[in-house]
Design a protein around this motif. Structure first.
Motif, PDB file in Angstrom:
ATOM      1  N   GLY A 251       0.666  -1.212   0.120  1.00 14.07           N
ATOM      2  CA  GLY A 251      -0.102   0.037   0.169  1.00 14.07           C
ATOM      3  C   GLY A 251       0.832   1.379   0.007  1.00 14.07           C
ATOM      4  N   HIS A 252       2.162   1.214   0.284  1.00 19.20           N
ATOM      5  CA  HIS A 252       3.032   2.259   0.528  1.00 19.20           C
ATOM      6  C   HIS A 252       3.891   2.435  -0.387  1.00 19.20           C
ATOM      7  N   MET A 253       3.915   1.591  -1.521  1.00 17.27           N
ATOM      8  CA  MET A 253       4.647   1.775  -2.586  1.00 17.27           C
ATOM      9  C   MET A 253       4.523   3.118  -3.424  1.00 17.27           C
ATOM     10  N   THR A 261      -1.480  12.735  -0.723  1.00 16.68           N
ATOM     11  CA  THR A 261      -0.975  12.510   0.676  1.00 16.68           C
ATOM     12  C   THR A 261      -1.676  11.268   1.077  1.00 16.68           C
ATOM     13  N   CYS A 262      -0.839  10.118   1.376  1.00 18.48           N
ATOM     14  CA  CYS A 262      -1.341   8.866   2.086  1.00 18.48           C
ATOM     15  C   CYS A 262      -1.841   8.957   3.431  1.00 18.48           C
ATOM     16  N   ASN A 263      -2.462   7.997   3.958  1.00 19.01           N
ATOM     17  CA  ASN A 263      -2.937   7.921   5.217  1.00 19.01           C
ATOM     18  C   ASN A 263      -1.504   7.936   6.035  1.00 19.01           C
ATOM     19  N   CYS A 264      -0.519   7.508   5.621  1.00 17.80           N
ATOM     20  CA  CYS A 264       0.847   7.468   6.496  1.00 17.80           C
ATOM     21  C   CYS A 264       1.525   8.903   6.541  1.00 17.80           C
ATOM     22  N   GLY A 265       0.935   9.833   5.756  1.00 18.50           N
ATOM     23  CA  GLY A 265       1.441  11.016   5.622  1.00 18.50           C
ATOM     24  C   GLY A 265       2.336  11.192   4.510  1.00 18.50           C
ATOM     25  N   GLY A 268       2.149  10.451  -2.522  1.00 16.90           N
ATOM     26  CA  GLY A 268       2.371   9.388  -3.831  1.00 16.90           C
ATOM     27  C   GLY A 268       2.327   7.939  -3.708  1.00 16.90           C
ATOM     28  N   HIS A 269       1.765   7.637  -2.499  1.00 18.03           N
ATOM     29  CA  HIS A 269       1.693   5.962  -2.280  1.00 18.03           C
ATOM     30  C   HIS A 269       0.497   5.565  -2.794  1.00 18.03           C
ATOM     31  N   LEU A 270       0.667   4.104  -3.273  1.00 17.38           N
ATOM     32  CA  LEU A 270      -0.475   3.467  -3.747  1.00 17.38           C
ATOM     33  C   LEU A 270      -1.972   3.627  -3.020  1.00 17.38           C
TER      34      LEU A 270
HETATM   35 ZN   LIG Z   1       1.730   5.673   2.606  1.00 20.26          ZN
END
Ligand SMILES: [Zn+2]
Length: 396
Positions: A251-253, A261-265, A268-270
């Protein structure tokens, strides 16, 4: 009973005990003679082990009665309800709980919403209350529990059984370092395994119940699209965890540098493109309509709605980049996909496949078995019980 000793004769004895039990479990009813022949264990050892298993009520004899034509041979079967396995799945908003017996039959299966959780201890107490309530309902005592398997979202340290970081309910801040294994082991003194939910599902359910794992070493990729995007990679029949246990977090590729912005902060993550909330957000941005369901977006796309077709096309585009990159590195034999888009949008797999073929280094890398796993069939808690069964009884 099924603890494997480390050294010498005790080790052989403990391994033989598991072999005998497992053989009866898989092949019962079987006679003592069959056990000797099939397992190559001496008759006195077989009788000693069988006595022990009978005393602990793990196996029972059948066909004992005399008949007019002579005596029926005595055969052994597993007493499936001698022990039980608890499987737990922790999601963003709920706890799922399954109890299975030694035959992997589901005895109990239920779900409850998470309580207000502000600390790791709140979660642990919530889990324990749920286990205790479920044991009461099913009339199972603590000493009958063989093991507890826990499948959780978030970043998990498999070796210590700790949830390193996870978001619950609508909290913006994660909770860190929840020592699930240590807590449950103290209370239940049985085996406890804690792993990432997607790993559990790929290994526990897909591998064990479908028996697809033969002797050859194979590589698998599993992508699960839900509230977040989970992934699991199996190389040579082993889950890839990497040096720090957080390898394989698909998920964080990065699929678009400096992208959304991804949930992880990070950017550009999947997950920022293909999670449920990301898809819904794209729809809201395009139409100003809120609270639309993904299934509805898929149905509209099936009927040719342009906005919905575009949204799904973009999701598949990002997914194809991620999958093509993974294929290049591990060249999987099977790719398993779970997500509403694959359940409800008719052309999803065909489009994804075409996109990958456009991107990939060599088309041979994309010659894989595709499996769509319907989301309604995914039961993380049940899969978690299979992990315990595998750990206890699979000692090849
Ligand atoms: Zn992420």
């Amino acid at each position: 009973m099924f603890k494997i000793e480390n050294k010498g004769k005790a080790q052989i004895k403990s391994r033989n005990r598991i072999k005998v039990f497992n053989f009866i479990l898989q092949n019962g009813p079987v006679s003592r003679t069959e056990l000797e022949k099939q397992l190559g264990i001496s008759a006195p050892s077989i009788s000693r082990i069988v006595e022990m298993l009978k005393n602990e009520k793990y196996v029972k004899e059948i066909g004992k009665e005399d008949t007019s034509v002579g005596r029926k041979p005595i055969k052994l079967v597993v007493n499936k309800d001698a022990r039980y396995i608890v499987g737990i799945s922790i999601t963003k908003t709920s706890i799922y709980l399954s109890i299975t017996n030694l035959g992997s039959d589901i005895i109990y299966n239920n779900r409850k919403p998470l309580c207000e959780i502000e600390t790791g201890m709140d979660l642990l107490i919530d889990i324990n209350n749920y286990i205790e309530d479920s044991l009461k309902i099913t009339d199972i005592t603590k000493d009958m529990i063989l093991g507890i398997g826990v499948a959780s979202r978030g970043v998990i340290d498999y070796t210590t059984g700790t949830i390193l970081r996870c978001y619950f309910n609508d909290y913006k801040e994660p909770i860190n370092n929840i020592e699930v294994k240590k807590f449950l082991k103290n209370l239940y003194s049985c085996d406890v395994i804690v792993d990432n939910n997607i790993n559990v599902d790929l290994f526990g359910d897909f591998f064990l119940t479908n028996n697809t794992m033969d002797n050859s070493k194979k590589n698998y990729l599993y992508v699960y699209m839900g509230e977040g995007v989970g992934g699991s990679v199996i190389c040579n029949n082993e889950i890839v965890r990497g040096n720090n246990n957080i390898g394989g977090r698909i998920g964080h590729m990065i699929v678009e540098p400096e992208g959304k912005t991804c949930n992880c902060g990070q950017k550009g993550h999947l997950e920022a493109y293909v999670s449920k909330s990301a898809i819904k957000q794209q729809y809201t941005n395009a139409t100003k309509e809120k609270d639309v369901d993904i299934v509805e977006i898929c149905h509209k796309a099936n009927k040719g709605d342009e906005i919905c077709t575009d949204i799904i096309d973009n999701v598949l585009e990002k997914l194809s980049i991620a999958i093509a990159n993974i294929q290049l590195i591990i060249s999987p034999h099977t790719i398993i996909l779970a997500g509403e888009i694959f359940d409800h949008y008719e052309k999803a797999l065909e489009i994804l496949n075409n996109k990958i073929n456009d991107y990939i280094f060599d088309k041979k890398l994309n010659e894989v078995n595709w499996i769509i796993k319907p989301k309604k069939d995914i039961m993380f808690a049940y899969s978690a019980t299979a992990l315990i069964m595998d750990k206890m009884f699979n000692i090849e």
